[in-house]
Scaffold this active site. Sequence first.
Site: not given
Ligand code: ZN
Length: 498
Positions: A263-264, A267, A293
């Site tokens: 997830h990170e 980003h 996001e």
């Molecule tokens: Zn996030």
Amino acid sequence: MSTTNNYQQYTEIMQQAADLNNAAALLAWDQEVYMPAKGATTRGRQIATLSAMAHDILTGDKLGQVLERLHSDSTLTINEKANVKLSTEDMERNKKLPTDFVAEISNQSSVCFTAWLEARKQNDFSLFAPALSKMIALKKQQAELVGYAQHPYDALLDEYEKGASVAMLEPVFESIQKELYPILQRIKEKPQVSDACLLQHFPKDAQWEFSLEVLKAMGYDFDAGRQDISEHPFTISFSADDVRVTTRVDENNFASLLWSSIHEGGHALYEQGLPTQQYGLPLGSACSLGIHESQSRLWENCVGRSLEFWEYFYPILQKKFPQQLGNVDVKTFFKAINQVAPSLIRTEADEITYHFHVLIRYKIEKMIFEGAVEVADLPSLWNSMYEQYLGVKPPTDKEGILQDVHWSHGSFGYFPTYSLGSFYAAQFWAVAQKSNPQLVAQVKAGQFYDLLQWLRTQVHAHGRKYTSEELCEKITGEKLNIQYFLDYVNKKYALVYE
Ligand code: ZN
């Protein structure tokens, strides 16, 4: 003064402010990763000082005057014009907040963060309540200073997602209730899948190594970033050439560390893909939190929780954990990582119930800024909403209202962007596959180069040139359409729940 010099001067001023803000960000990174507890108070003022200096520059006459001159400059390129327009808008917004006020918020967020950590440690919301009350009072003041058309919460939402408002979000969250609820019910009627294979002992080091391998395969540049451990996973950027991620460790739950990393990582790929020549300028920063996001969700869910992804990575994972996973086949593992079950912790929720976690936070934040709830009553409101929407009741504050770091930073209006991100992600993912029919086969082969290049050119390269709505239309030919997410969910869970 010549026009070229005006634009150069503008760039220099903007980059000076960016340098100060990025230095403050580095101090904030250290605060959450390495800083000893006693450093908190002084660190708070150090960050506040740098933020105030940056704020002074971004609201100062020097920048105002050069922007003024640039307005009437017909020789600027399209991108230069876009930067000037966005900087002028930012300046007008920033000017509404006095420097003292910005320093006070920054200082309070350090105090509040420390109180949150202590409250979590003691598992007692009342230790967080006084600092939170003060933070809420400041954010209410901020909403009044910034101004809003309809709802005070709009002023805070707009900060993270330009154009977002209660009026825009109501139908989105209504469709979460109306459209997602029946899907959740249908899944509940099916025989449930087990996640037992994930809940074994997975030694930290091997989990850590595997997460680094996955990040590398995704295209995350370790010469322009690093991964560390923190209480709450996050991504932070000091420039496109230094973008860091954090994750958390749970040796008894394999799902915690890896998907936080992916997830990170999503980003971070966005931040690493922003144009370096636009450093410090609007076109060198991300479009909005919702679009940010969408990048993390696309990697985490559309890619990282797909069967194809694990057809490649699962044998590698099995080699790392032969005792735990040697006798578990890939389909069982795939079902385990996509189990749908109402739970207490947002960051560990599945892709369906997740949006009810966000819905609850949205409703509570709206009430806070309507003055419809007292801080002391927040834990009981939180718990009753969890019972109402998810059918679960937090046994203590740590599994309830103290789970998220956001309020300690004063980040009210942030949560709704998580749901918007999932919906944008599903829409982008569908269009990416259409534009490159080989994409899924590539994921199956552990190759992500084409996908990353597509995201780079379609999303990352533009910075803030377009609003999220414009960008979505440019990429997909239509505005945000939740149907893409519903189709994605239906297709995926038909596979998981047969
Ligand atoms: Zn996030």
